[in-house]
Enzyme design. Structure first.
Site, PDB file in Angstrom:
ATOM      1  N   ASP A 143       0.869  -1.174   0.000  1.00 50.37           N
ATOM      2  CA  ASP A 143       0.000   0.000   0.000  1.00 50.37           C
ATOM      3  C   ASP A 143       0.914   1.235   0.000  1.00 50.37           C
ATOM      4  O   ASP A 143       2.100   1.136   0.343  1.00 50.37           O
ATOM      5  CB  ASP A 143      -0.860  -0.050   1.273  1.00 50.37           C
ATOM      6  CG  ASP A 143      -1.625   1.235   1.500  1.00 50.37           C
ATOM      7  OD1 ASP A 143      -2.328   1.682   0.571  1.00 50.37           O
ATOM      8  OD2 ASP A 143      -1.520   1.807   2.610  1.00 50.37           O
ATOM      9  N   ASP A 197      -1.735  -0.521   6.028  1.00 50.41           N
ATOM     10  CA  ASP A 197      -2.015   0.107   7.324  1.00 50.41           C
ATOM     11  C   ASP A 197      -3.493   0.209   7.667  1.00 50.41           C
ATOM     12  O   ASP A 197      -3.833   0.614   8.762  1.00 50.41           O
ATOM     13  CB  ASP A 197      -1.411   1.517   7.373  1.00 50.41           C
ATOM     14  CG  ASP A 197      -2.164   2.488   6.474  1.00 50.41           C
ATOM     15  OD1 ASP A 197      -2.418   2.132   5.294  1.00 50.41           O
ATOM     16  OD2 ASP A 197      -2.535   3.574   6.943  1.00 50.41           O
TER      17      ASP A 197
HETATM   18 MG   LIG Z   1      -3.033   3.189   3.499  1.00 47.88          MG
END
Ligand SMILES: [Mg+2]
Length: 284
Positions: free
Chosen positions: A18, A224
């Protein structure tokens, strides 16, 4: 957390990551603290695949600054983009569009916007499609160029949700009846095709690499937030990068590593440890 027991022979590695809040700092969008581990992965010939809610236009510029020439996954798993130079990942009949082959998993933006126009009569939200460039800049903190690229959406709409959580669940059920779904990202709610998610895109990417690498790669995924869970659970090693703005998502995978440091500093620390593990195995 397992940092020991390296395998006898090191498998080919694939890093899938990501960007916002993971490889890039949540607030400054800097990746500087991750540079040492990133350079080390490049030097070892390990592909580093961005798997992000960002658009293709945003990624093309960003990859240049990251010094990255690998394929990438855009708009929350809506399509895999393969640079035309990566001939070993292509088929002869793939159509090249401005230097990239795009393998879509999602639904086109026009279809999504027409559904959202209907839903906007019942639910309170604002979308990138309705915003001026100035409004996108205000809501994202992006530079004018980056904001313009963020507006070039092909498969997903980004919403600022203004209604209640209960209404969001109802909205989500209505989307499902239309072959769409929504994902909560760091700042926005993305609306996209039901088949598009970061996990499915990762599976498809792994299949693309299999003939090239001669065996199934060992996938390290880093993310995350909740919209990364499908990707993290499709990986062999899931790395949850700490984000001071929200609690870590719940992830079920073979091996889950939680970074101590946030964003790119956490990325750097964990990738260094994992490269130590597998590169040590390679030297045996
Ligand atoms: Mg992110």
């Amino acid at each position: 957390m397992t940092y020991s027991n390296p395998q006898q022979t090191a498998p080919p590695l694939l890093i899938v990551t990501d960007l916002d809040g993971t490889l890039l700092d949540h607030d400054s969008y800097s990746f500087a603290p991750a540079r040492p581990a990133l350079e080390r992965a490049y030097a070892a010939g390990i592909p580093v695949i961005a798997n992000t809610s960002k658009t293709r236009a945003e990624l093309i510029d960003l990859r240049a600054s990251l010094g990255n020439s690998d394929p990438f996954i855009i708009e929350n798993g809506s399509a895999i983009c393969i640079p035309e130079q990566q001939i070993h990942l292509r088929r002869d009949d793939d159509r090249i569009d401005e230097g990239y082959i795009e393998l879509p998993l999602g639904v086109g933006i026009d279809e999504i916007r027409s559904q959202l126009t209907r839903l906007s009569r019942e639910y309170r939200f604002e979308s990138f499609g309705q915003w001026s460039l100035e409004q996108v800049i205000t809501h994202t903190g992006l530079s004018p160029d980056a904001a313009r690229q963020a507006q070039e959406r092909r498969y997903s709409e980004a919403l600022l949700w203004l209604d209640s959580d209960a209404r969001q669940r109802q909205f989500s059920r209505e989307l499902a009846t239309q072959g769409l779904h929504c994902l909560q990202g760091g700042r926005f709610l993305s609306v996209l095709g039901a088949e598009a998610d970061k996990g499915r895109a990762l599976e498809r990417l792994k299949n693309l690499y299999r003939p090239l690498l001669g065996e199934t790669p060992l996938v390290i995924a880093l993310g995350d937030s909740d919209n990364d869970v499908a990707m993290l659970e499709a990986a062999d090693i899931a790395v949850v990068i700490a984000n001071p703005h929200r609690p870590a998502p719940v992830v079920h995978a073979n091996e889950v590593i939680y970074s101590q440091a946030a964003g790119p500093a956490g990325w750097n620390n964990v990738i260094q440890v994992l490269l130590d593990r597998y590169q040590a195995a390679e030297k045996r």
